[in-house]
Enzyme design. Structure first.
Site, PDB file in Angstrom:
ATOM      1  N   ASP A   1      47.028  29.213  40.533  1.00  0.00           N
ATOM      2  CA  ASP A   1      47.226  30.514  39.883  1.00  0.00           C
ATOM      3  C   ASP A   1      48.194  30.354  38.721  1.00  0.00           C
ATOM      4  OD1 ASP A   1      47.206  33.374  39.559  1.00  0.00           O
ATOM      5  OD2 ASP A   1      49.139  33.436  40.591  1.00  0.00           O
TER       6      ASP A   1
ATOM      7  N   ASP B   1      47.312  30.028  34.337  1.00  0.00           N
ATOM      8  CA  ASP B   1      47.874  30.928  33.317  1.00  0.00           C
ATOM      9  C   ASP B   1      48.596  30.111  32.247  1.00  0.00           C
ATOM     10  OD1 ASP B   1      47.082  33.292  34.676  1.00  0.00           O
ATOM     11  OD2 ASP B   1      48.959  34.292  34.122  1.00  0.00           O
TER      12      ASP B   1
HETATM   13  C1  IPM Z   1      44.160  35.501  39.306  1.00  0.00           C
HETATM   14  C2  IPM Z   1      45.029  36.703  39.534  1.00  0.00           C
HETATM   15  C3  IPM Z   1      44.968  37.102  41.014  1.00  0.00           C
HETATM   16  C4  IPM Z   1      45.478  35.925  41.819  1.00  0.00           C
HETATM   17  C5  IPM Z   1      45.702  38.403  41.373  1.00  0.00           C
HETATM   18  C6  IPM Z   1      45.243  39.566  40.518  1.00  0.00           C
HETATM   19  C7  IPM Z   1      45.563  38.731  42.824  1.00  0.00           C
HETATM   20  O1  IPM Z   1      46.342  36.438  39.126  1.00  0.00           O
HETATM   21  O2  IPM Z   1      42.944  35.594  39.555  1.00  0.00           O
HETATM   22  O3  IPM Z   1      44.678  34.481  38.869  1.00  0.00           O
HETATM   23  O4  IPM Z   1      46.696  35.792  42.020  1.00  0.00           O
HETATM   24  O5  IPM Z   1      44.661  35.120  42.280  1.00  0.00           O
HETATM   25 MG    MG Z   2      46.564  34.582  38.124  1.00  0.00          MG
END
Ligand code: IPM
Ligand code: MG
Length: 360
Positions: A245, A249
């Site tokens: 996660d 990002d």
């Molecule tokens: C992602 C998002 C989700 C996650 C959230 C919205 C639950 O950040 O798809 O990366 O943490 O997996």
């Molecule tokens: Mg995420």
């Protein structure tokens, strides 16, 4: 091609509308596309009092593939955890067994200068982040809140992976690496966490079946640093739910904008949920400024991974590359001096480019 469409919250509906235009165009050109829309996240809560209404889950189960916008918004932040929009997303991943999450981070030449890193560091970048999606601290039990012996409130979660969960995602990782540069970097925190020690052990064991793939291991803190120091050293990154996660990002910023990155979440049979990796961006929702390209590119992944239709996938990707070459930019990728276009205009531009891309 039975496709469930789940717009969700914030900018979700407007970006998904652009993806729907692309699907309509593909249907007009002869693909057997059938679309059914259902609500999820805050929209599900508003409509049915549940972030994943039962009928939405039925629609998703009946579909071959799902396209999702985004979930979440400040209006829902104070709801109890089970009713929060994010739970809709986590539950649909779990219910459908979508344990494989593919998050490619690719730099379009035209956008290399939009990255927050120097163009030469990111130019030509093409990384695949493979994130395990149905285990780890996201789902581990027990979790919750309690009062400790000192009478203080305490929150706790459980990081947990079983051997079979690690082995099945590792196998996917090696298979993907085989189709790319035959290099796989597994990311963990094995210097501290028992879960990670097991992760590293099992990935290494699975690797014995793939002697042609070069396996390396990296601690997650170092991986986070290496991603912004020398990102091109990576090809396929294999990691757990939470580290994936965070690293995905981070990797999105290498490409210029989080508004460009698609994702695929697959079960063992190739059924998938396709969504942009960005969130619902409530601050810009409804203003026709969001970038729909990540969602449109997610359809490309859908054509490739669920429908095994490389031609349609490549056609969508060429159309997106074409609008970028033509200088079309939404605000997030515009850079100084460029005049941005809106969400709808970007969707229209891709649909127009699709007509051309059909004949190349
Ligand atoms: C992602 C998002 C989700 C996650 C959230 C919205 C639950 O950040 O798809 O990366 O943490 O997996
Ligand atoms: Mg995420």
């Amino acid at each position: 091609m039975k496709i469930a469409v789940l717009p969700g919250d914030g900018i979700g509906p407007e970006i998904v509308r652009q993806a729907t235009k692309v699907l309509e165009r593909l249907r007009a050109d002869g693909l057997p596309v059938e679309v059914e829309t259902a609500s999820i996240g805050g929209a599900g809560y508003d409509a049915d009092g549940d972030p994943l209404p039962a009928k939405t889950l039925d629609v998703a189960r009946a579909a071959d593939a799902i396209v999702l916008g985004a979930v979440g918004g400040p209006r829902y932040d104070t709801l109890p955890r089970a009713m929060r929009p994010e739970q809709g997303l986590l539950r649909i991943r779990k219910e459908l067994g979508l344990f494989t999450n593919l998050r490619p981070a690719m730099v379009y030449e035209e956008l290399a200068s939009a990255s927050s890193l120097k163009p030469e560091l990111v130019s030509g970048l093409d990384i695949m982040i493979l994130r395990e999606l149905t285990g780890d601290i996201y789902f581990g039990q027990p979790r919750g809140r309690r009062t400790n012996d000192a009478g203080e409130r305490e929150g706790f979660d459980t990081m947990r992976y079983s051997e079979s969960e690690i082995a099945r995602i590792a196998r996917v990782g090696f298979e993907i690496a085989r189709k790319r540069s035959r290099r796989l970097c597994s990311v963990d925190k094995a210097n501290v966490l028992d879960t990670s020690i097991l992760w590293r052990e099992v990935v290494t064991e699975v690797g014995r079946d793939f002697p042609d793939v070069e396996l390396s291991h990296m601690y997650v803190d170092n991986a986070a640093m290496q991603l912004v120091r020398a990102p091109k050293q990576f090809d396929v990154i294999l990691t757990g739910n939470m580290f994936g996660d965070i690293l995905s990002d981070e990797a999105s910023m290498l490409t210029g904008s989080i508004g460009m990155l698609p994702s695929a979440s697959l079960d063992a049979q190739g059924k998938g949920l396709y969504e942009p990796i960005h969130g619902s961006a409530p601050d810009i929702a409804g203003r026709d400024v969001a970038n729909p390209l990540a969602t449109i590119l997610s359809l490309g992944m859908m054509m490739r991974y669920t429908f095994d239709n490389e031609e349609a996938a490549a056609r969508i990707e060429r159309a997106v590359a074409r609008v970028l070459q033509d200088g079309r930019r939404t605000g997030d990728i515009a850079g100084p001096g460029a005049t941005p276009i809106g969400t709808e205009a970007m969707g229209d531009a891709v649909v127009a480019a699709l007509a051309d891309a059909a004949h190349r």
